[in-house]
Write a protein that holds these residues in place. Structure first.
Motif, PDB file in Angstrom:
ATOM      1  N   ARG A  88      -0.945   3.610  12.376  1.00  0.00           N
ATOM      2  CA  ARG A  88      -1.562   2.524  11.628  1.00  0.00           C
ATOM      3  C   ARG A  88      -0.649   2.145  10.460  1.00  0.00           C
ATOM      4  O   ARG A  88      -0.231   3.008   9.694  1.00  0.00           O
ATOM      5  CB  ARG A  88      -2.933   2.918  11.088  1.00  0.00           C
ATOM      6  N   ARG A  89      -0.385   0.878  10.310  1.00  0.00           N
ATOM      7  CA  ARG A  89       0.411   0.384   9.188  1.00  0.00           C
ATOM      8  C   ARG A  89      -0.511   0.146   7.996  1.00  0.00           C
ATOM      9  O   ARG A  89      -1.526  -0.555   8.118  1.00  0.00           O
ATOM     10  CB  ARG A  89       1.121  -0.910   9.589  1.00  0.00           C
ATOM     11  N   LEU A  90      -0.159   0.724   6.852  1.00  0.00           N
ATOM     12  CA  LEU A  90      -1.024   0.629   5.680  1.00  0.00           C
ATOM     13  C   LEU A  90      -0.545  -0.383   4.648  1.00  0.00           C
ATOM     14  O   LEU A  90      -1.351  -0.872   3.859  1.00  0.00           O
ATOM     15  CB  LEU A  90      -1.149   2.005   5.008  1.00  0.00           C
ATOM     16  N   THR A  91       0.746  -0.667   4.583  1.00  0.00           N
ATOM     17  CA  THR A  91       1.251  -1.616   3.592  1.00  0.00           C
ATOM     18  C   THR A  91       1.990  -2.767   4.273  1.00  0.00           C
ATOM     19  O   THR A  91       2.559  -2.594   5.347  1.00  0.00           O
ATOM     20  CB  THR A  91       2.208  -0.932   2.588  1.00  0.00           C
ATOM     21  N   TYR A  92       1.969  -3.913   3.595  1.00  0.00           N
ATOM     22  CA  TYR A  92       2.586  -5.119   4.154  1.00  0.00           C
ATOM     23  C   TYR A  92       3.411  -5.877   3.118  1.00  0.00           C
ATOM     24  O   TYR A  92       3.785  -7.014   3.347  1.00  0.00           O
ATOM     25  CB  TYR A  92       1.496  -6.053   4.709  1.00  0.00           C
ATOM     26  N   HIS A  93       3.697  -5.270   1.998  1.00  0.00           N
ATOM     27  CA  HIS A  93       4.455  -5.956   0.953  1.00  0.00           C
ATOM     28  C   HIS A  93       5.907  -6.147   1.396  1.00  0.00           C
ATOM     29  O   HIS A  93       6.477  -5.279   2.065  1.00  0.00           O
ATOM     30  CB  HIS A  93       4.400  -5.144  -0.348  1.00  0.00           C
ATOM     31  N   PRO A  94       6.556  -7.247   1.024  1.00  0.00           N
ATOM     32  CA  PRO A  94       7.950  -7.455   1.441  1.00  0.00           C
ATOM     33  C   PRO A  94       8.935  -6.484   0.821  1.00  0.00           C
ATOM     34  O   PRO A  94      10.048  -6.319   1.351  1.00  0.00           O
ATOM     35  CB  PRO A  94       8.244  -8.893   0.998  1.00  0.00           C
ATOM     36  N   ASP A  95       8.583  -5.819  -0.280  1.00  0.00           N
ATOM     37  CA  ASP A  95       9.462  -4.803  -0.840  1.00  0.00           C
ATOM     38  C   ASP A  95       9.347  -3.510  -0.035  1.00  0.00           C
ATOM     39  O   ASP A  95       8.443  -3.348   0.786  1.00  0.00           O
ATOM     40  CB  ASP A  95       9.106  -4.528  -2.305  1.00  0.00           C
ATOM     41  N   ARG A  96      10.261  -2.592  -0.281  1.00  0.00           N
ATOM     42  CA  ARG A  96      10.250  -1.313   0.426  1.00  0.00           C
ATOM     43  C   ARG A  96       9.104  -0.444  -0.102  1.00  0.00           C
ATOM     44  O   ARG A  96       9.000  -0.204  -1.304  1.00  0.00           O
ATOM     45  CB  ARG A  96      11.568  -0.568   0.224  1.00  0.00           C
ATOM     46  N   ASP A  97       8.245   0.033   0.784  1.00  0.00           N
ATOM     47  CA  ASP A  97       7.189   0.986   0.455  1.00  0.00           C
ATOM     48  C   ASP A  97       7.495   2.286   1.184  1.00  0.00           C
ATOM     49  O   ASP A  97       7.518   2.318   2.423  1.00  0.00           O
ATOM     50  CB  ASP A  97       5.823   0.451   0.882  1.00  0.00           C
ATOM     51  N   GLU A  98       7.731   3.376   0.415  1.00  0.00           N
ATOM     52  CA  GLU A  98       8.213   4.623   0.993  1.00  0.00           C
ATOM     53  C   GLU A  98       7.266   5.774   0.660  1.00  0.00           C
ATOM     54  O   GLU A  98       6.907   5.970  -0.505  1.00  0.00           O
ATOM     55  CB  GLU A  98       9.623   4.924   0.467  1.00  0.00           C
ATOM     56  N   VAL A  99       6.897   6.544   1.663  1.00  0.00           N
ATOM     57  CA  VAL A  99       5.917   7.619   1.513  1.00  0.00           C
ATOM     58  C   VAL A  99       6.435   8.707   0.571  1.00  0.00           C
ATOM     59  O   VAL A  99       7.590   9.124   0.664  1.00  0.00           O
ATOM     60  CB  VAL A  99       5.567   8.224   2.886  1.00  0.00           C
ATOM     61  N   VAL A 100       5.557   9.170  -0.320  1.00  0.00           N
ATOM     62  CA  VAL A 100       5.880  10.245  -1.249  1.00  0.00           C
ATOM     63  C   VAL A 100       5.010  11.467  -0.996  1.00  0.00           C
ATOM     64  O   VAL A 100       5.503  12.599  -0.916  1.00  0.00           O
ATOM     65  CB  VAL A 100       5.712   9.772  -2.709  1.00  0.00           C
TER      66      VAL A 100
END
Length: 360
Positions: A88-100
């Motif tokens: 499942r995709r949780l984020t859709y922002h055009p910037d990079r979203d990286e799991v922490v």
């Protein structure tokens, strides 16, 4: 590197970004997400092609895996069952979203992003498992983080890592680890002397982390009650590249192999991982290297140019003629071509022997 099916004790496998749960280790290999039993054995592939995976993290109960997925031209946060299944995709922002990390209750995934502001500084956000709007964590800058067991405090890395480009970096932006009270904002700094500290992991009353403060990167622990730092894992070899904690253990990556450090006993063991699968990126194939050209050099006469592309050395004509692959050595890295003054030789560096040496 053709590592498929090889004995893990004989060749680096390039297993990366490991995470650990009570029964399973997850990791990235050849751009895909894999799992293996905690004691080692045959690996199982959970994703297949279409993009690349990184930044793997188990949910607190071990039932789900969050990861950073580079799909469809964008980098976002994904979650999938640890046993395998649809992601499942949780984020859709055009910037990079990286799991922490995950929040302690397992209801949200922590990720870093530069979506807020116009600088290169990343901040931490959380997003629920059904997606939707992200919530910012009240820290001015952050790159990595780990919650305290109760969730009221957090160990975090306020600066992005510079040392990944410069080994043993000791400049003005070496990376510290700070402990913050999320309610009051009060900060406690882990003692250091301009070292690169990263991958904080809060276990009990200690914060474990990787650091190059004593030489090669290895595992250290900071006592939150005693406020002292101790090296817990000897290392006179290759750097530890990444580490992640879960269920009383820390899994770490060293020279492409996985190891598990048992927190209670203070001992580490290698994890034997067998990967027997069809991995398309390892197949011999023709590749267009036009976008990979670096380190160009013009011949003294100007008739040809030499350049490096995908760790091979090529020469091409200025006008008419054929391109020539001078090295043609898959599995060996050749770099930095240079012409001799008479134009009869091309010098370059090669790691064919295991260490870089000058070749003609």
């Amino acid at each position: 590197m053709p590592a498929v099916g090889r004995d893990p004790d004989k060749a680096p496998q390039l297993l990366q970004h490991p995470a650990i749960s009570a029964a399973t280790i997850a990791f990235v290999y050849a751009g895909d997400l894999w799992t293996v039993p905690r004691q080692g054995g045959d690996a199982k592939r959970l994703t297949a092609g279409g993009g690349t995976v990184s930044d793997v993290a188990f949910s607190p109960d071990g039932a789900q895996i969050a990861y950073t997925g580079d799909y469809d031209g964008n980098v976002d946060v994904y979650v999938m069952p640890a046993a395998g299944g649809m992601a499942r995709r949780l984020t859709y922002h055009p910037d990079r979203d990286e799991v922490v990390a995950w929040t302690p209750d397992g209801n949200a995934v922590v990720f870093r992003s530069r979506r807020k502001g116009v600088t290169r500084v990343a901040r931490l956000f959380t997003v629920g498992l059904s997606g939707g709007l992200a919530t910012e964590i009240a820290l001015p800058t952050a790159h990595q983080a780990s919650y305290a067991p109760g969730g009221e405090r957090m160990a975090y890395m306020p600066l992005s890592p510079v040392f990944r480009a410069w080994k043993r970096y000791r400049g003005g932006t070496t990376s510290p680890i700070w402990l913050v009270n999320l309610a009051s904002g009060q900060v406690e700094k882990v003692p250091r002397a301009n070292s690169n500290d990263f991958d904080p992991m809060w276990i009990g009353d200690k914060v474990y982390f990787l650091s190059d403060r004593n030489g090669p990167v290895t595992l250290f622990a900071y006592g939150t009650k005693t406020r002292d730092v101790a090296q817990v894992l000897p290392n006179d070899g290759f750097d530890l590249k990444s580490a992640s904690a879960g269920s009383g253990a820390i899994v770490y990556e060293q020279f492409g192999h996985l190891h598990v450090f048992d927190v209670a006993s203070g001992t580490a063991r290698p994890v034997s991982v067998r990967i027997n699968a069809d991995v398309p990126v390892l197949r011999p194939r023709h590749v267009n290297v036009a976008r990979n050209i670096i380190n160009a050099a013009i011949s003294p006469s100007g008739a040809r140019a030499a350049f490096e592309a995908r760790t091979e050395i090529f020469t091409v004509p200025a006008e008419k003629g054929d391109a020539r692959d001078l090295t043609n050595t898959p599995g060996v890295a050749e770099r930095d071509p240079s012409w001799s003054p008479d134009g009869k030789w091309v010098a370059y560096f090669s790691d064919e022997s295991g260490e870089y040496a000058l070749h003609l």
